[in-house]
Design a protein around this motif. Structure first.
Motif, short mmCIF file in Angstrom:
data_model
loop_
_atom_site.label_atom_id
_atom_site.label_comp_id
_atom_site.label_asym_id
_atom_site.label_seq_id
_atom_site.Cartn_x
_atom_site.Cartn_y
_atom_site.Cartn_z
N VAL B 480 34.67 -10.00 23.45
CA VAL B 480 34.62 -10.50 22.06
C VAL B 480 34.95 -9.38 21.09
CG1 VAL B 480 33.10 -11.72 20.38
CG2 VAL B 480 32.88 -12.33 22.83
N VAL B 481 35.94 -9.70 20.14
CA VAL B 481 36.01 -9.04 18.85
C VAL B 481 35.49 -10.03 17.84
CG1 VAL B 481 37.31 -7.71 17.19
CG2 VAL B 481 37.81 -7.52 19.53
N ALA B 482 34.27 -9.36 16.99
CA ALA B 482 33.86 -10.35 15.96
C ALA B 482 33.76 -9.63 14.75
CB ALA B 482 32.21 -10.59 16.27
N VAL B 483 34.33 -10.42 13.55
CA VAL B 483 34.47 -9.79 12.35
C VAL B 483 33.34 -10.57 11.41
CG1 VAL B 483 35.82 -9.58 10.09
CG2 VAL B 483 36.91 -9.33 12.33
N GLY B 484 32.29 -9.68 11.02
CA GLY B 484 31.18 -10.26 10.43
C GLY B 484 31.27 -10.56 9.12
N PHE B 485 32.35 -10.71 8.26
CA PHE B 485 32.52 -11.15 6.99
C PHE B 485 33.84 -12.11 7.15
CE2 PHE B 485 34.65 -7.07 7.46
CZ PHE B 485 36.10 -7.47 6.89
N ASP B 486 34.26 -12.97 6.19
CA ASP B 486 35.21 -13.60 6.03
C ASP B 486 36.49 -12.83 5.53
OD1 ASP B 486 37.06 -15.56 5.58
OD2 ASP B 486 35.96 -16.76 4.59
N PRO B 487 37.48 -12.64 6.50
CA PRO B 487 38.59 -11.87 5.96
C PRO B 487 39.17 -12.24 4.62
CG PRO B 487 38.52 -12.32 8.13
CD PRO B 487 37.81 -13.19 7.71
N MET B 488 38.78 -13.62 4.20
CA MET B 488 39.61 -14.26 3.07
C MET B 488 38.61 -13.78 1.93
SD MET B 488 42.14 -15.14 4.68
CE MET B 488 43.09 -15.73 3.34
N GLN B 489 37.57 -13.23 2.17
CA GLN B 489 36.81 -12.82 0.96
C GLN B 489 37.05 -11.45 0.88
OE1 GLN B 489 34.28 -14.71 -1.05
NE2 GLN B 489 35.55 -16.28 -0.08
N SER B 490 38.07 -10.89 1.22
CA SER B 490 38.26 -9.65 1.07
C SER B 490 39.84 -9.15 1.11
CB SER B 490 37.98 -8.47 2.32
OG SER B 490 38.88 -9.06 3.46
N ASN B 491 40.22 -8.02 0.62
CA ASN B 491 41.84 -7.73 0.66
C ASN B 491 42.57 -7.33 1.82
OD1 ASN B 491 40.54 -5.38 0.94
ND2 ASN B 491 41.64 -4.37 -1.11
N TRP B 492 41.69 -7.47 3.01
CA TRP B 492 42.19 -6.96 4.17
C TRP B 492 43.47 -7.63 4.65
CZ3 TRP B 492 39.08 -7.07 9.48
CH2 TRP B 492 39.71 -5.79 10.40
N PRO B 493 43.55 -9.09 4.52
CA PRO B 493 44.95 -9.51 4.95
C PRO B 493 45.99 -9.21 4.39
CG PRO B 493 43.12 -11.22 4.80
CD PRO B 493 42.56 -10.03 4.22
N ALA B 494 45.75 -8.58 3.21
CA ALA B 494 47.07 -8.17 2.40
C ALA B 494 47.38 -6.56 2.73
CB ALA B 494 46.80 -8.28 1.12
N LEU B 495 46.54 -6.05 3.52
CA LEU B 495 46.60 -4.54 3.85
C LEU B 495 47.40 -4.57 5.21
CD1 LEU B 495 43.06 -3.16 3.04
CD2 LEU B 495 45.47 -3.25 1.46
N PRO B 496 48.31 -3.34 5.39
CA PRO B 496 49.16 -3.19 6.47
C PRO B 496 48.07 -3.02 7.71
CG PRO B 496 49.84 -1.84 4.85
CD PRO B 496 48.57 -2.40 4.45
N GLY B 497 46.86 -2.42 7.42
CA GLY B 497 45.98 -2.19 8.58
C GLY B 497 45.75 -3.55 9.28
N PHE B 498 45.65 -4.62 8.56
CA PHE B 498 45.11 -5.65 9.19
C PHE B 498 46.17 -6.22 10.14
CE2 PHE B 498 44.53 -10.49 9.19
CZ PHE B 498 43.40 -10.52 9.52
N ILE B 499 47.26 -5.91 10.21
CA ILE B 499 48.34 -6.46 11.16
C ILE B 499 48.08 -5.54 12.29
CG2 ILE B 499 50.69 -6.51 11.95
CD1 ILE B 499 49.79 -8.45 9.77
#
Lengths: 307, 634
Positions: B480-499
């Protein structure tokens, strides 16, 4: 052989007690009293008693009742004063030999008790031959009854028998016995105490004798083992047991202890000598390894007991 | 000469000598000596005491002898031993190390450590069973070999021939060094028991370990009371050797036909330069010159990591890496890898899937990406499942592989510290984990981040100021990989590192790790046709493996590295790779001491053990006591 154990056989004859013709060599000797002593009867010895003797003593003022035969008329003629001549009355000398027969005396090489008896015999024979009255007392041990009133050279035999029969054992109450002997009503004279004086009370004994009018001599008899224990084989870890008393003292005999012992022995000598001297007596220390002739003809003569 | 219990001897000497001296003064036996009077002596002693509070110790033979006796007893308690054969009638257990490091050849004669160890063992047999003027009564000896497990090679016997034969038959393994099972077995045999007696009979046996001393599991073991452990060291302390720490291959997530090969090498000592050859199905595909880098922080070894490829491999293949060099242990110069055929990525997700997440996953070009409406609609056959937080509930994730976004499911060993959420930035990441490799988080900001705390066994991939943010966990049957926060409550999906994070996650969740890879000492567990037999062939090995009615079969523990092949009737052959990649096990430098907890046992000179001389010391004590008695009575 254990330390201090006696090798000498016990003597059974007078010759063994005084070997080598020792007694014969004493014929010209006499016991010396340094001062006039009141005797029991007239004899060959000056007495403190003034009166009927032949030897002029002094003058004193005439007193009524004095025998006019003793008034010195020559003095009266010259000085016009009555004086009476006083003469020293000659009395015999009493010599008392007190032999310590406690167990501590029967020890050492040469044996102290044997040596003391040898000295007692010699001194007694000298006294008898000189015409003095002789008394012999044993202090402690198992000695025959005291000898008293011996007089004349022929009484040497009972003296030697007494000495040969004397046995050393147990303890001795020196002061008590000396006090009893010296305090009797018999005449005073020279009291010679032959003892090792290793028990307390030796000085007190001398004091009692002196206070009773005796001229007191202490011939302190010590053996080489007491004078120099280290040189005579005492060494190691030991329990020293007193031959007279119960119990013992545990020691490690080393140089330090031997030095302390010698210091204590010297101090004891000094104390005893000063006590004896203060009481009017004299002390002569005798080493049992010394030749008896040397003791008699040198030490005691030079000391003033014999002449 | 050395001592098995030097501290005990010293403590005893320190404890008994002062009381002896005290007792000497207090209770000295003194000769009774009569004197005419104690008075002067008493006064002299008092004078001495007044002047000297302590008498000096004098030289006395009795005291010297008593001190000598006590010192000898202390000496005996320290258990001194000298070079020699053995005790008369002694029982000895020889433990011979057969682990992989004993294959090393670090002497000029070209013989392995194991062969030297066998020489030592044979010399010990000669010494123990050769007789002699003092030790004519031969004892019994037992031989155990140990690597991953302990093997009784020969039970207690006084037959030197039988012992020699058993020693000659010992073969090397590639297994790790585990001495505790052997020690346990030796202790069980070392206790001499009589079935009719409730107590152990006779003294314990002496255990003699012949090894290079690299025995990590002994470090937390105590030497038991009365136990004698002798160490015979073989091997060099400074060998020059290459070995493997990693041999792995990754297929590209976007194009699974592309394969990159990772080779991790360990250079021990001044390892000479060599060449790494990579073969795919026996064909050389790459070579690389290797040179030992400088070790860091005075480490005894240096790491060299190489990435080879990419290579295009459309099907499954057998990869073989070989370090071509002359080093201490040729046996660990080759590693194998069974690469499975490429598998297209198949992902399913539970709705709703945020668009940015969807775009990110689709950019990985999965063969299929299906979204279902509920948990109940989930299908099998996918590499992993994407869970939005809303669909989690209180349920525990089913077996399989999962990516959870916006929350932490139950059963992972991660708990929420408080209900409060707060803005957060990333404080640290676990950059070495495959999921975080190359993932930049420098500008990542989170509006509402809960605070999570992970228990042991869970990897905190990303940490914020209050606790963990992203976790990786592998509970039984799950990855399991678990992200403890909602990615949409952050700017992560917009960053290259997310991909990059999604790509790494997809690769990690879809990989089939170590399915066909084993270490020596492992038990190979296989799945096959129920009730049928399969043929297992490997290096110097060909055995039949029976499968039970659940289709399970097993073989092991594996003794040697190499490529193993299982051929089941009517099926394709399956390859398995057995490699030594444990760095500590691959190191060869022999140890001067055998390190136990609280005790370091020095090595013996090979060829003969040291003999306890305690009995002789006690005899000397007896002689001294007799001398003392004679002095006493003299």
């Amino acid at each position: 052989m254990r330390f201090g154990e006696t090798r000498d056989p016990a003597p059974t004859t007078m010759e063994e007690l005084a070997p080598g013709g020792l007694l014969a060599k004493l014929s010209r000797m006499d016991v010396v009293a340094r001062r006039a002593i009141r005797g029991a009867r007239s004899g060959e010895r000056r007495s403190r008693k003034r009166g009927g003797g032949l030897e002029f003593a002094e003058h004193r003022d005439y007193e009524p009742g004095d025998d006019l035969r003793f008034v010195d008329w020559n003095v009266f003629a010259r000085l016009d004063r009555l004086v009476t001549k006083v003469f020293i009355e000659e009395e015999d000398l009493t010599v008392a030999l007190l032999l310590d027969a406690s167990a501590s005396m029967d020890w050492g090489n040469p044996n102290k008790f044997l040596f003391a008896r040898r000295m007692a015999l010699c001194l007694g024979v000298v006294a008898l031959r000189a015409g003095h009255r002789l008394r012999v007392h044993g202090l402690g041990g198992s000695c025959p009854p005291d000898l008293a009133g011996l007089r004349g050279g022929s009484r040497s035999l009972p003296l030697s028998s007494w000495l040969l029969d004397a046995r050393a054992s147990g303890g001795s109450d020196l002061a008590e016995t000396v006090g009893r002997v010296s305090g009797g009503r018999q005449g005073r004279g020279v009291l010679i105490l032959l003892s090792d004086c290793l028990e307390d009370g030796a000085a007190d004994a001398v004091r009692r004798a002196a206070s009773s009018g005796w001229e007191t001599w202490v011939l302190r008899t010590l053996c080489p083992e007491e004078l120099d224990p280290g040189a005579n084989g005492l060494a190691g870890d030991l329990r020293l047991e007193d031959v007279e008393q119960e119990g013992g003292v545990e020691v490690t005999v080393n140089r330090s202890l031997l030095q302390a012992y010698h210091a204590r022995l010297n101090a004891d000598r000094s104390n005893l000598e000063s006590e004896v001297r203060r009481a009017g007596g004299r002390l002569v220390e005798l080493d049992t390894s010394l030749d008896p002739e040397l003791v008699l003809f040198e030490l005691l003569r030079r000391g003033g007991l014999l002449r | 000469m050395n001592f098995l219990s030097p501290i005990a001897g010293l403590v005893l000497a320190a404890a008994v000598l002062p009381p002896l001296l005290l007792l000497w003064f207090l209770k000295l036996r003194r000769a009774r000596t009569p004197v005419s009077s104690q008075r002067l002596w008493r006064e002299a002693i008092e004078d001495m005491r007044a002047n000297a509070p302590f008498q000096r110790l004098r030289w006395r033979w009795l005291l010297v002898l008593q001190i000598l006796v006590l010192l000898l007893i202390a000496f005996a308690i320290a258990r001194p031993r000298v070079q020699g054969a053995g005790e008369s009638g002694q029982r000895t257990i020889l433990l011979i190390d057969t682990s992989g490091s004993m294959r090393a050849v670090d002497t000029d004669d070209g013989r392995t450590r194991l062969e030297h160890a066998k020489d030592v063992a044979l010399a010990r047999i000669d010494a123990l069973h050769g007789g002699g003027a003092l030790f004519s009564e031969s004892g019994e000896t037992m031989v155990l070999s140990f690597s991953g497990d302990a093997v009784v090679e020969c039970r207690f016997t006084s037959s030197a021939a039988e012992l020699r034969r058993s020693i000659a038959e010992i073969t090397p393994t590639d297994q790790p060094t585990r001495a505790v099972p052997a020690l346990r077995l030796a202790r069980a045999y070392a206790t001499n028991t009589d079935p009719e007696s409730p107590w152990p009979v006779g003294g314990p046996a002496v255990i003699e370990c012949i090894s290079d001393g690299r025995i990590p599991d002994l470090a937390d073991r105590f030497l038991e009371a009365g136990e004698s452990l002798v160490y015979h060291r073989v091997g060099s302390a400074d060998p020059k050797n290459w070995s493997y720490s990693v041999f792995a291959a990754d297929r590209d997530v976007r194009d699974p036909r592309q394969v990159r090969v990772l080779v991790g090498l360990i250079a021990e000592g001044a390892a000479v330069d060599g060449e790494l050859v990579l073969r795919v199905d026996d064909a050389v595909v790459a070579t690389r010159t290797i040179a030992a880098p400088e070790p860091r922080d005075d480490a005894p070894y240096a790491r060299l990591d190489l990435v080879l490829g990419p290579f295009t491999l459309d099907a499954g293949a057998t990869l073989e890496a070989e370090v071509v060099v002359s080093d201490a242990n040729p046996a660990d110069n080759t590693a194998w890898l069974e690469l499975p055929p490429p598998k297209p990525l198949r992902v399913q997700a539970i709705a709703p899937v945020p668009d940015l997440v969807r775009f990110g996953l689709e950019s990985l070009s999965p063969a299929s990406f299906d979204v279902v409406d509920s948990v109940e609609a989930l299908q099998t056959g996918y590499d992993f499942t994407v869970w939005p937080a809303e669909s989690l509930g209180d349920a525990i994730l089913p077996e399989g592989r999962h990516l959870v976004l916006g929350g932490i499911p139950n059963g992972l060993g991660i708990r929420q510290v408080s209900d409060q959420t707060a803005p957060a930035v990333v404080m640290a990441i676990e950059a070495l984990h495959p999921v975080m490799r190359g993932v930049g988080v420098g500008r990542l900001e989170i509006l509402n981040a809960p605070t999570w705390k992970a228990s042991r066994g869970v990897t905190e991939l990303m940490s914020g100021p209050g606790g963990g943010l992203v976790f990786a966990a592998e509970p039984p049957g799950r990855r399991v990989v678990a992200v403890g926060f909602d990615p949409m409550q952050s700017n992560w999906p917009a960053l290259p590192g997310f991909i990059a994070f999604l790509a790494n996650t997809a690769a990690w969740l879809s990989e089939v790790p170590e399915a066909n890879a084993f270490e020596p000492g492992d038990v190979m567990r296989l799945q096959g046709t129920p009730g049928a037999n399969a043929m297992l062939s490997g290096p110097g090995l060909e055995v039949e493996i029976p499968f039970d009615f659940d289709g399970r079969g097993e073989f092991g523990p594996l003794r040697s590295v190499g490529r193993y092949v299982v051929q089941s009737p009517g099926q394709r052959a399956t390859g398995y790779a057995v490699n030594r990649t444990d760095v500590e096990e691959n190191l060869l430098g022999s140890s001067e001491v055998l390190q136990l907890r609280g005790t370091a046992i020095s090595d013996e000179v090979s060829g003969s053990a040291k003999k306890s001389i305690r009995v002789w010391i006690l005899l000397v004590v007896l002689a001294v006591l007799l001398g003392e008695w004679w002095l006493w009575r003299r």
